[in-house]
Scaffold this motif. Structure first.
Motif, short mmCIF file in Angstrom:
data_model
loop_
_atom_site.label_atom_id
_atom_site.label_comp_id
_atom_site.label_asym_id
_atom_site.label_seq_id
_atom_site.Cartn_x
_atom_site.Cartn_y
_atom_site.Cartn_z
N TYR A 289 -45.17 -5.36 25.10
CA TYR A 289 -46.25 -4.59 24.50
C TYR A 289 -46.79 -5.34 23.28
CZ TYR A 289 -44.15 -0.89 27.32
OH TYR A 289 -43.63 -0.16 28.36
N GLU A 290 -48.08 -5.14 23.00
CA GLU A 290 -48.70 -5.75 21.84
C GLU A 290 -49.36 -4.68 20.98
OE1 GLU A 290 -51.28 -8.63 23.56
OE2 GLU A 290 -52.55 -7.16 24.59
N GLY A 291 -49.38 -4.92 19.69
CA GLY A 291 -49.98 -3.99 18.74
C GLY A 291 -50.15 -4.67 17.39
N THR A 292 -50.99 -4.09 16.55
CA THR A 292 -51.32 -4.73 15.27
C THR A 292 -50.26 -4.48 14.19
OG1 THR A 292 -52.65 -2.79 14.65
CG2 THR A 292 -53.79 -4.64 15.72
N SER A 293 -49.36 -3.52 14.40
CA SER A 293 -48.40 -3.17 13.34
C SER A 293 -46.95 -3.40 13.76
CB SER A 293 -48.59 -1.69 12.93
OG SER A 293 -49.91 -1.45 12.52
N LEU A 294 -46.73 -4.17 14.80
CA LEU A 294 -45.36 -4.36 15.29
C LEU A 294 -44.49 -5.15 14.31
CD1 LEU A 294 -45.95 -4.99 19.10
CD2 LEU A 294 -44.72 -3.09 18.06
N ASN A 295 -45.11 -5.93 13.44
CA ASN A 295 -44.34 -6.68 12.44
C ASN A 295 -43.52 -5.77 11.54
OD1 ASN A 295 -44.73 -9.39 13.00
ND2 ASN A 295 -46.70 -9.47 11.94
N ASN B 3 -40.53 -12.97 17.37
CA ASN B 3 -41.07 -13.59 16.15
C ASN B 3 -42.23 -14.53 16.44
OD1 ASN B 3 -39.31 -12.39 14.26
ND2 ASN B 3 -37.69 -13.82 14.82
N LYS B 4 -42.30 -15.09 17.66
CA LYS B 4 -43.34 -16.07 17.97
C LYS B 4 -44.68 -15.43 18.32
CE LYS B 4 -40.24 -19.78 19.47
NZ LYS B 4 -39.87 -20.70 20.58
N ASN B 5 -44.64 -14.42 19.18
CA ASN B 5 -45.91 -13.81 19.61
C ASN B 5 -46.11 -12.40 19.07
OD1 ASN B 5 -44.13 -12.30 21.15
ND2 ASN B 5 -44.60 -13.35 23.07
N ASN B 6 -45.14 -11.91 18.27
CA ASN B 6 -45.23 -10.57 17.67
C ASN B 6 -45.43 -9.47 18.72
OD1 ASN B 6 -44.89 -11.38 14.96
ND2 ASN B 6 -47.04 -12.00 14.86
N SER C 241 -49.99 -1.30 23.43
CA SER C 241 -50.38 -1.29 24.84
C SER C 241 -49.67 -2.45 25.55
CB SER C 241 -51.90 -1.43 24.98
OG SER C 241 -52.35 -2.61 24.35
N LYS C 242 -49.66 -2.40 26.87
CA LYS C 242 -49.00 -3.45 27.64
C LYS C 242 -49.67 -4.79 27.38
CE LYS C 242 -46.97 -0.83 31.44
NZ LYS C 242 -46.92 -0.63 32.91
N ALA C 243 -48.86 -5.80 27.16
CA ALA C 243 -49.37 -7.14 26.87
C ALA C 243 -49.99 -7.74 28.13
CB ALA C 243 -48.26 -8.03 26.35
#
Length: 327
Positions: free
Chosen positions: A114-120, A148-151, A181-183
């Motif tokens: 999954y990807e998102g703007t606040s996952l860090n 850590n590479k693609n967040n 959302s799903k990457a």
């Protein structure tokens, strides 16, 4: 009375089976011994021959023992000893390995990305687990982390119900602060080589680029140059193609520019050789290097950060380029 006869019959059957096995072992020993004697120099010593036969017997016995252990380990692996009683390990006489295999399901791990703007903000394992459990309280997650590479968030599970659930699950808009959302899987880039293209052809020409993309779905074309010869242009082009099927078609039929035909090959990415960061030599790491530190820029006896010379010299070939250059 009937049970006693049955037990006696079963005992005779086991005895007969063991006798047949022993006969097979004895025959095998004799065969091995005869084969050895046929390929060896004749020996009249009865004691030596007996010793040879004894070694064959020991070898066969050892092989039988190893085979029995392998079968025992295999049977143990089929069952979960923490949830089964000892009686459940007994196998019926007519039960085959194929029947056992049908009773078990091999579960493979599946990775959800999954990807998102606040996952860090969720790289802390405790905070991450708390957020996942808040939305997936019934799911069985084997492993979870933010790469850590693609967040991206990685959820790994081998539970079939969880896999089925996650396949159709939509995260709430406020999950992980701003939603996830799903990457989208990254498309593979396919590179090709176009051979024999004269250096007079300008690959940056708009007419040339439009022709290549419209006719052959070839784009991002670059001419290869020889750095060691002051970037001399070569009659070789490297380009990209969107899918593998198009690559196979181009390799098979080639392309035409005007009335000329050109051969297409798959671009071969040569692996970069291992280079030592201490002496600049090849095929070993700096941790294993026993040589002195050598500057890759000027070949002096100092590190790169301490280099103050203006002259560039390769410590490997003496050429006018750094030791880490591809020249």
């Amino acid at each position: 009375m009937g049970e006693k006869k049955k037990d006696k019959k079963h005992g005779n059957s086991n005895h007969s089976s063991q006798k047949n096995l022993q006969d097979k072992i004895d025959n095998h020993v004799e065969d091995e011994f005869s084969r050895f004697m046929n390929y060896s120099k004749p020996n009249n010593s009865k004691q030596i021959n007996q010793n040879i036969k004894q070694k064959v017997v020991e070898q066969v016995t050892k092989n039988q023992k190893n085979k029995k252990q392998e079968l025992t380990n295999s049977n143990r692996n089929l069952f979960d000893t923490s949830h089964s009683s000892a009686s459940s390990y007994s196998m019926k006489d007519n039960e085959s390995d194929d029947d056992l295999a049908d009773d078990f399901e091999i579960l493979e791990e599946k990775v959800f990305r999954y990807e998102g703007t606040s996952l860090n903000a969720f790289k802390n394992p405790f905070k991450l687990k708390q957020e996942i459990d808040k939305h997936l309280n019934k799911a069985i997650i084997k492993k979870a982390f933010v790469n850590n590479k693609n967040n991206q968030l990685y959820l790994i599970t081998d539970d079939k119900n969880t896999i089925k659930y996650l396949n159709g699950f939509t995260w709430p808009k406020k999950a992980f602060l701003t939603g996830i959302s799903k990457a989208t899987p990254k498309e593979k880039t396919n590179f090709i080589a176009i051979r024999g293209v004269d250096v007079s052809i300008n690959v940056e020409d708009d007419q040339f680029k439009k022709h290549m993309e419209k006719s052959y779905q070839i784009y991002d074309i670059k001419r290869i140059t020889k750095k060691s010869l002051n970037n001399k242009p070569l009659p070789v082009l490297r380009a990209k193609v969107k899918d593998e099927e198009t690559v196979r078609s181009l390799i098979s039929s080639g392309i035409r520019i005007g009335y000329s035909s050109f051969r297409i090959e798959e671009w071969k990415h040569e692996p970069k050789p291992m280079q030592c960061k201490k002496c600049n030599g090849f095929n070993h790491k700096n941790t294993d290097c026993e040589k002195d530190t050598t500057c890759p820029l000027c070949a002096g006896n100092h590190s790169l950060k301490d280099c103050q010379k203006e002259k560039i010299e390769c410590s490997n070939c003496g050429g006018n380029h750094p030791a880490f250059s591809k020249k």
